[in-house]
Each structure stands twice: as C-alpha cells, then as structure tokens.
Design an enzyme around this catalytic site. Structure first.
Site, PDB file in Angstrom:
ATOM      1  N   LEU A   1      55.114  35.165   9.539  1.00 39.49           N
ATOM      2  CA  LEU A   1      54.250  35.882  10.474  1.00 39.49           C
ATOM      3  C   LEU A   1      54.732  35.929  11.924  1.00 39.49           C
ATOM      4  O   LEU A   1      54.021  36.436  12.780  1.00 39.49           O
ATOM      5  CB  LEU A   1      52.824  35.306  10.411  1.00 39.49           C
ATOM      6  CG  LEU A   1      52.173  35.369   9.029  1.00 39.49           C
ATOM      7  CD1 LEU A   1      50.748  34.857   9.067  1.00 39.49           C
ATOM      8  CD2 LEU A   1      52.214  36.790   8.462  1.00 39.49           C
TER       9      LEU A   1
ATOM     10  N   HIS B   1      55.494  43.790   2.970  1.00 42.27           N
ATOM     11  CA  HIS B   1      54.199  43.992   3.636  1.00 42.27           C
ATOM     12  C   HIS B   1      53.188  44.459   2.588  1.00 42.27           C
ATOM     13  O   HIS B   1      53.508  45.338   1.773  1.00 42.27           O
ATOM     14  CB  HIS B   1      54.348  45.035   4.751  1.00 42.27           C
ATOM     15  CG  HIS B   1      53.099  45.173   5.548  1.00 42.27           C
ATOM     16  ND1 HIS B   1      52.729  44.254   6.512  1.00 42.27           N
ATOM     17  CD2 HIS B   1      52.102  46.088   5.485  1.00 42.27           C
ATOM     18  CE1 HIS B   1      51.568  44.613   7.016  1.00 42.27           C
ATOM     19  NE2 HIS B   1      51.162  45.716   6.415  1.00 42.27           N
TER      20      HIS B   1
ATOM     21  N   ILE C   1      60.763  38.470  14.575  1.00 36.07           N
ATOM     22  CA  ILE C   1      62.143  37.962  14.473  1.00 36.07           C
ATOM     23  C   ILE C   1      62.881  38.243  15.782  1.00 36.07           C
ATOM     24  O   ILE C   1      62.847  39.379  16.280  1.00 36.07           O
ATOM     25  CB  ILE C   1      62.874  38.640  13.281  1.00 36.07           C
ATOM     26  CG1 ILE C   1      62.096  38.405  11.975  1.00 36.07           C
ATOM     27  CG2 ILE C   1      64.305  38.136  13.153  1.00 36.07           C
ATOM     28  CD1 ILE C   1      61.855  36.957  11.607  1.00 36.07           C
TER      29      ILE C   1
ATOM     30  N   GLY D   1      53.246  30.873  -0.189  1.00 40.28           N
ATOM     31  CA  GLY D   1      54.584  30.791  -0.791  1.00 40.28           C
ATOM     32  C   GLY D   1      54.667  31.286  -2.226  1.00 40.28           C
ATOM     33  O   GLY D   1      55.616  30.940  -2.931  1.00 40.28           O
TER      34      GLY D   1
ATOM     35  N   ASP E   1      56.848  45.542  11.450  1.00 37.80           N
ATOM     36  CA  ASP E   1      56.540  46.451  10.340  1.00 37.80           C
ATOM     37  C   ASP E   1      57.061  47.870  10.550  1.00 37.80           C
ATOM     38  O   ASP E   1      56.419  48.842  10.148  1.00 37.80           O
ATOM     39  CB  ASP E   1      55.010  46.502  10.107  1.00 37.80           C
ATOM     40  CG  ASP E   1      54.462  45.154   9.700  1.00 37.80           C
ATOM     41  OD1 ASP E   1      55.201  44.358   9.100  1.00 37.80           O
ATOM     42  OD2 ASP E   1      53.277  44.902   9.994  1.00 37.80           O
TER      43      ASP E   1
ATOM     44  N   ASN F   1      61.605  42.434   4.791  1.00 37.52           N
ATOM     45  CA  ASN F   1      60.235  41.916   4.816  1.00 37.52           C
ATOM     46  C   ASN F   1      59.436  42.595   3.708  1.00 37.52           C
ATOM     47  O   ASN F   1      59.740  43.716   3.317  1.00 37.52           O
ATOM     48  CB  ASN F   1      59.607  42.250   6.175  1.00 37.52           C
ATOM     49  CG  ASN F   1      58.168  41.780   6.288  1.00 37.52           C
ATOM     50  OD1 ASN F   1      57.832  40.659   5.906  1.00 37.52           O
ATOM     51  ND2 ASN F   1      57.291  42.634   6.804  1.00 37.52           N
TER      52      ASN F   1
ATOM     53  N   ASN G   1      55.402  34.270  -3.175  1.00 38.98           N
ATOM     54  CA  ASN G   1      56.621  35.097  -3.273  1.00 38.98           C
ATOM     55  C   ASN G   1      57.868  34.231  -3.308  1.00 38.98           C
ATOM     56  O   ASN G   1      58.786  34.488  -4.083  1.00 38.98           O
ATOM     57  CB  ASN G   1      56.680  36.116  -2.135  1.00 38.98           C
ATOM     58  CG  ASN G   1      55.775  37.301  -2.407  1.00 38.98           C
ATOM     59  OD1 ASN G   1      56.089  38.156  -3.231  1.00 38.98           O
ATOM     60  ND2 ASN G   1      54.622  37.330  -1.746  1.00 38.98           N
TER      61      ASN G   1
HETATM   62  C1  GAR Z   1      52.086  38.512   0.950  1.00 35.75           C
HETATM   63  O1  GAR Z   1      51.039  39.280   0.416  1.00 35.75           O
HETATM   64  C2  GAR Z   1      52.917  39.354   1.892  1.00 35.75           C
HETATM   65  O2  GAR Z   1      52.982  40.694   1.517  1.00 35.75           O
HETATM   66  C3  GAR Z   1      52.151  39.187   3.180  1.00 35.75           C
HETATM   67  O3  GAR Z   1      51.752  37.854   3.203  1.00 35.75           O
HETATM   68  C4  GAR Z   1      51.524  37.418   1.854  1.00 35.75           C
HETATM   69  C5  GAR Z   1      52.225  36.106   1.662  1.00 35.75           C
HETATM   70  O4  GAR Z   1      51.884  35.527   0.431  1.00 35.75           O
HETATM   71  N1  GAR Z   1      52.948  39.535   4.311  1.00 35.75           N
HETATM   72  C6  GAR Z   1      52.439  40.046   5.419  1.00 35.75           C
HETATM   73  O5  GAR Z   1      51.248  40.264   5.570  1.00 35.75           O
HETATM   74  C7  GAR Z   1      53.473  40.349   6.507  1.00 35.75           C
HETATM   75  N2  GAR Z   1      52.891  41.172   7.521  1.00 35.75           N
HETATM   76  P1  GAR Z   1      52.706  34.290  -0.140  1.00 35.75           P
HETATM   77  O6  GAR Z   1      52.859  33.278   0.997  1.00 35.75           O
HETATM   78  O7  GAR Z   1      51.867  33.753  -1.231  1.00 35.75           O
HETATM   79  O8  GAR Z   1      54.040  34.785  -0.612  1.00 35.75           O
END
Ligand code: GAR
Length: 188
Positions: free
Chosen positions: A84, A103, A87, A12, A144, A101, A14
């Site tokens: 993950l 990535h 949707i 979390g 993606d 999203n 982000n």
């Molecule tokens: C982030 O690095 C995001 O880009 C990635 O998961 C991480 C979540 O971090 N997303 C993916 O890999 C989607 N395919 P967070 O929970 O600390 O925000």
C-alpha cells in the site's frame, strides 16, 4: 533462475498463492518478501513458506540505500501483492517495466490513493456497477496508473455485498496473478 521480490502490507493470500505456484519450479526463486506493516499476516505466511522477510520503515523504504539493496538482489521482477505504499521513483527508474501491481477493480475506475482492499469493493457495490474485476499493471510514479497487462471481469449479482464481491475478486486474483507473472518472466 528468475528472481522475484514480493512486496506486501496485509493478509498475503496472493503471496501464498504465488509461492505455491512456483514451489517446485527450478526456474523461479522468491528471494524475499518486503513488508511495511509489522501486523501483516503475510509475515507469518512468508516464514511458513521459508522466504526471508525484509521489514521496512517509510524512511528506509524511500532511501537510496533501499533502492541499492534491491538493485544488488538482481531481480527479474518486483511484484506488489497488496502493498500500500507508493513506490519511490528511484526504484522505478532502476527497474523500468519490471515492477507490477494487482488492483482489485477495473482501472482506471476505483483506483488511486485510498482505493485499496475492501474500500474498493464498498465503492463498487454502492455505485451499483454491473461489473468489477482485477487489473494487473506496470507500476509507474502515479498510483494505479501504469500500463495495463491484464484485466479480468466478474458480474455483480443481485444482492451483492462488498464481502461477496471480495470473494469473487480473490478467486480472480488467485487464478490470474501467478500465471501472468510466469508469462512476464518467460514470454515477454
Ligand atoms: C488484494 O485484493 C489486492 O488486489 C489489493 O489488496 C489485496 C491484498 O490481499 N491491492 C490493492 O488494493 C492495491 N491498491 P492479500 O494481502 O490477501 O494478497
């Protein structure tokens, strides 16, 4: 008021950054956080940020009732921030071009099922790629795959490890994700 829902599955960071970015905004409200993982640290963060958390099981998430619940929230944007699950098509259909999203790689490389979080960075380092980065994109019915909104790059250094690369990518995410959301909400 612009209304956001943020979907999370993990740490979390982000979510935290986006919530802090809009904290004093009178124009943006994070109405809820949707989470599919009871062990996600993002739940704790949402609580500390004062944002309601909607936990979902897979069956609930894919049900027409969940889509209806999201429609009733009258959202301007759904933000997948480390979420993950795929949707459901019904949700994409009611919010076309309103689900995005992030990535942690330069799509179309290192995307698709199984490529998430550290698995992406391990693959990029193993392939000795000269660059990696982030892709912020619209969500469609394929993992993606949706149209790219923004990409930002970093260079891999001599001796780069998945962990050091992850730290660089996180910095890019922190720098670009909130401002991209703001731009989509107000200038597109
Ligand atoms: C982030 O690095 C995001 O880009 C990635 O998961 C991480 C979540 O971090 N997303 C993916 O890999 C989607 N395919 P967070 O929970 O600390 O925000």
């Amino acid at each position: 008021m612009k209304r956001l829902s943020i979907f999370v599955s993990g740490n979390g960071t982000n979510l935290q950054r986006i919530a802090e970015f809009f904290k004093n905004s009178k124009e943006v409200e994070i109405v809820n956080v949707v989470c599919n993982n009871p062990k996600a640290y993002a739940i704790e963060r949402a609580k500390n940020l004062g944002i309601p958390v909607r936990m979902v099981t897979k069956a609930e998430f894919n049900s027409p009732e969940f889509t209806k619940e999201m429609v009733d929230l009258d959202l301007d944007l759904i933000v997948l921030a480390g979420f993950l699950w795929k949707i459901p098509a019904s949700l994409i259909q009611v919010y076309p071009h309103h689900i995005i999203n992030i990535h942690p790689a330069l799509l179309p490389k290192y995307g698709g099922k199984g490529f998430y979080g550290e698995h992406v960075h391990e693959a990029v380092v193993a392939a000795k790629e000269p660059f990696s980065g982030i892709t912020i994109h619209y969500v469609d019915e394929i993992y993606d795959n949706g149209e790219t909104i923004l990409q930002a790059y970093v260079t891999l250094s001599e001796g780069e490890t998945p962990d050091t690369l992850a730290a660089k990518i996180h910095k890019l995410e922190q720098a670009y994700f909130p401002v991209t959301i703001q731009q989509l909400l107000f200038w597109s």
